[in-house]
Design an enzyme around this catalytic site. Sequence first.
Site, short mmCIF file in Angstrom:
data_model
loop_
_atom_site.label_atom_id
_atom_site.label_comp_id
_atom_site.label_asym_id
_atom_site.label_seq_id
_atom_site.Cartn_x
_atom_site.Cartn_y
_atom_site.Cartn_z
N CYS A 87 10.66 -3.63 -8.99
CA CYS A 87 11.80 -3.44 -8.10
C CYS A 87 12.90 -4.44 -8.47
O CYS A 87 13.47 -5.10 -7.60
CB CYS A 87 11.41 -3.55 -6.64
SG CYS A 87 10.64 -5.12 -6.18
N ASP A 140 2.48 -1.96 -10.75
CA ASP A 140 3.75 -2.24 -10.05
C ASP A 140 3.84 -3.76 -9.99
O ASP A 140 3.37 -4.39 -9.06
CB ASP A 140 3.74 -1.62 -8.66
CG ASP A 140 5.06 -1.80 -7.94
OD1 ASP A 140 6.10 -1.50 -8.54
OD2 ASP A 140 5.05 -2.25 -6.79
N GLY A 173 0.76 -1.24 0.00
CA GLY A 173 0.00 0.00 0.00
C GLY A 173 0.79 1.29 0.00
O GLY A 173 0.20 2.37 0.02
N GLY A 174 2.11 1.21 -0.04
CA GLY A 174 2.90 2.44 -0.04
C GLY A 174 2.63 3.31 -1.25
O GLY A 174 2.43 4.53 -1.12
#
Length: 455
Positions: free
Chosen positions: A382, A329, A263-264
């Site tokens: 990432c 993401d 949730g960032g």
Amino acid sequence: MTKFVLRESALNLLERIGEQGGYSHVLLDQEMNKRRLSAKDGALLTEIVYGTLQNKRKIQFQIQPYVAKQKKIKPWVKWLLYMSVYQMVYLERIPDHAAIHEAVEISKKRGHKGISSLMNGVLRNVQRKGVQDPSTIEAKAVRISIETSHPEWLVSRWVEQYGWEVTEAMCHQNLKRLPMSVRVQPLRISRDEAITNLKERHITAIKSSVSEQGLLIEEGRIIDDRLFTEGFLTIQDQSSMLVGEMMDLKPGLTVLDACSAPGGKTTHIAEKLEDQGSVIAYDLHGKKAKLVNDKATLLQLQSIEARQADSRQLHDLHERETFDRILLDAPCSGLGVLRGKPDIKYHKSESDIFALRKIQDELLHSVAPLLKVEGKLVYSTCTVDRHENEEAVKQFLTNHHEFELDPTFAEDLPEEMQGSAGHTAYGIQLFPHQWDTDGFFLTRLVKKKEVSDRQ
């Protein structure tokens, strides 16, 4: 906590991570919360666990002459050797005699006299004779692999993609601790207010140049501070903050976050919308979707609704051209976050990269129709692997002529990132040694009006 109990705790964590596949950051947080460790003890436990994991392959090589004749060593004994040698060789503030004494005592408690004798003998040899030097290894890929504790297949793969200089720099940077960074909730507190407030409790923070909401913590334990526990700020790496900054957001937009947990990025999107608009967030697992909703509640954000669903099937839940912005993401190998999660490099294989790429392709293809004409799609990972990043975007654009790389993408990057470093034909690749962040890939695509009109 006594140093003996702390080292026992470190050993238990290393065994669970190294032998059972546990996640280092999750287990370490759980252990520190359960034992209510002081800042000093928590820092030492973190140092021993992360440092041992980061340097495991190198330590194995360094002590090999002293254990070569041992036919079989139990996993816990190996990890006790690794963590003890890490303290002796890499931590100057811990005396050798203390590390040796505690290791021998743990051996007596968990094993038998033969094991404690082995432990004492190996560690005394390390103390007297030193350790084997990997710089003497002639094969360059093998040397880098041992020196930086990266799997040889991964070193070779990065050399093929980026060359020796980038690979060696990235591998060495992965041994260094990642700076702690946090993001302020700007609807509740400004960066200047947060800096002043934290300083009152001896926590030193400076402004990030990557995000206008970002702070770098130079000194102090932020996780126990009230600004964190009460939702005035949240922990997030600078590279991850770049996603929200690059989504070209304004109040009133409808945004899809297709893979949202924990949730960032979701909450950053809501903050950039000034909590005016709609953020529909999905995760494959219901518990993880709940984490996103919980984070939104803590940060006092009302515009987020997190749900459980497979984002490859969202066409069953939403009409075409529903969203102004989409963030994907994507699930990835995580090879850009080895500084904070060093266990990843031992648990991943090359085949994982190709399996994940299939999922990435499916997700991109599935969410594309949900974007409005002239809407923007941000794709991020990432990882630092071209197959998951540039090649995935290239394949998507080949199959979806209605999309193109947003021509204003590079212009909207932070000023220090507008140069050539990391820029490709399909986005920007952040390397940990260049920006002192996680390794991260980011691009922004736009759905073209004229193509949609012809369909």
